[in-house]
Design a protein around this motif. Structure first.
Motif, short mmCIF file in Angstrom:
data_model
loop_
_atom_site.label_atom_id
_atom_site.label_comp_id
_atom_site.label_asym_id
_atom_site.label_seq_id
_atom_site.Cartn_x
_atom_site.Cartn_y
_atom_site.Cartn_z
N SER A 61 -2.71 5.32 41.03
CA SER A 61 -1.45 5.77 41.95
C SER A 61 -0.97 4.58 42.69
O SER A 61 -0.02 4.49 42.44
N ALA A 62 -2.12 3.92 43.23
CA ALA A 62 -1.54 2.82 43.76
C ALA A 62 -0.62 1.93 43.26
O ALA A 62 0.28 1.24 43.72
N ALA A 92 0.83 2.58 40.54
CA ALA A 92 2.26 2.84 40.14
C ALA A 92 3.03 2.72 41.31
O ALA A 92 4.24 2.39 41.10
N CYS A 93 2.74 2.89 42.37
CA CYS A 93 3.48 2.91 43.43
C CYS A 93 4.04 1.23 43.97
O CYS A 93 5.22 0.83 43.82
N LEU A 131 8.21 5.48 38.58
CA LEU A 131 6.70 5.32 38.85
C LEU A 131 6.30 5.38 40.06
O LEU A 131 5.44 5.81 40.31
N THR A 132 7.26 5.08 41.18
CA THR A 132 6.91 5.27 42.50
C THR A 132 6.67 6.82 42.82
O THR A 132 5.66 7.21 43.38
N GLY A 156 3.33 7.85 41.56
CA GLY A 156 2.27 7.48 42.28
C GLY A 156 2.09 8.26 43.52
O GLY A 156 0.96 8.71 43.78
N GLY A 193 0.65 11.36 42.42
CA GLY A 193 -0.75 11.31 42.01
C GLY A 193 -1.73 11.25 43.31
O GLY A 193 -2.80 12.09 43.36
#
Length: 245
Positions: free
Chosen positions: A102-103, A105-106, A228-229, A232, A235
């Motif tokens: 998740s991180a 992706a962010c 993507l953000t 994330g 997630g």
């Protein structure tokens, strides 16, 4: 399900009587009866003997038993404690992978958003080049001036190098074909001028101006970064909710 019910269920599934199971475990029938009626809790040695009698592992025995009962009554048994600790370690490992994903992706998403907004990967500047016409081999660039070209033809006619008909044809080709301007709008800077070969000669392009446009690629980067953000952040939210559950 409590511990006694689990032992009784396993015994029934194996079609064993209490005396038979007690003998296999190496305990008195009366003690087995207490275990099945939850009047006693198996010790570490008895627990191992039970697993051996049923030919099962710790996980199979604990399957179906209330988690509160496991932690309250069986956690002091080393085999059970090791099994529970391994399960916790596995869950923590999965949580870490989820959080790292998740991180990532962010971070990637925000990077793409900035790259798209700031035009870091795809330039938003376009360079407008123009060429007035085609120059043949062994001709100077100023030949494209109509007055200069006519004077050149007149000199050749006067010198009897070409006929009037040939001069008229060359002038017609010049006005209809060679002197047609060509334009190039590109995102690659090629200097104030550059020469490009063409059929029969070459064209000299000169930079006339620059324009700023919004590149579709930058819009795509921003959109991908936003997705993507959001993924994330979602997630992190899902992991938090699952952990609470």
């Amino acid at each position: 399900m409590n511990i006694g019910e689990k032992i009784k269920q396993l015994r029934t599934d194996k079609n064993l009587t209490q005396p038979q199971l007690a003998e296999a475990i190496g305990i008195e029938q009366s003690y087995l009866s207490k275990l099945e009626n939850d009047k006693s809790i198996p010790s570490a040695d008895i627990f191992q003997a039970i697993l051996k009698a049923f030919a099962i592992d710790v996980g199979s025995f604990l399957d179906g038993i209330d988690e509160k009962i496991i932690h309250r009554q069986l956690r002091q048994i080393p085999d059970v404690a090791n099994y529970l600790n391994a399960g916790v370690a596995y869950k923590i490992h999965n949580i870490k992978k989820w959080l790292y994903g998740s991180a990532a992706a962010c971070v990637i998403g925000l990077t793409l958003i900035v790259a798209g907004e700031k035009n870091l990967l795809f330039s938003s500047v376009r360079y407008n080049y123009v060429s007035p016409g085609v120059v043949l081999p062994n001709e100077s660039a100023d030949i494209l001036d109509s007055f200069t070209f006519r004077n050149s033809l007149d000199r050749k006619v006067n010198a009897k190098l070409i006929s009037y008909d040939e001069a008229a044809k060359l002038l017609s080709d010049f006005e209809n074909e060679r002197s047609r301007p060509s334009y190039q709008l590109t995102d690659r800077y090629q200097g104030q001028r550059f020469v490009a070969p063409v059929e029969g000669g070459s064209r000299t392009y000169r930079l006339t101006d620059t324009v700023v446009v919004q590149s579709p690629n930058n819009r795509h980067l921003t959109l991908l970064g936003s997705v993507l953000t959001f993924a994330g952040i979602f997630g992190f939210f899902v992991e938090f909710r699952l952990r609470k559950i």
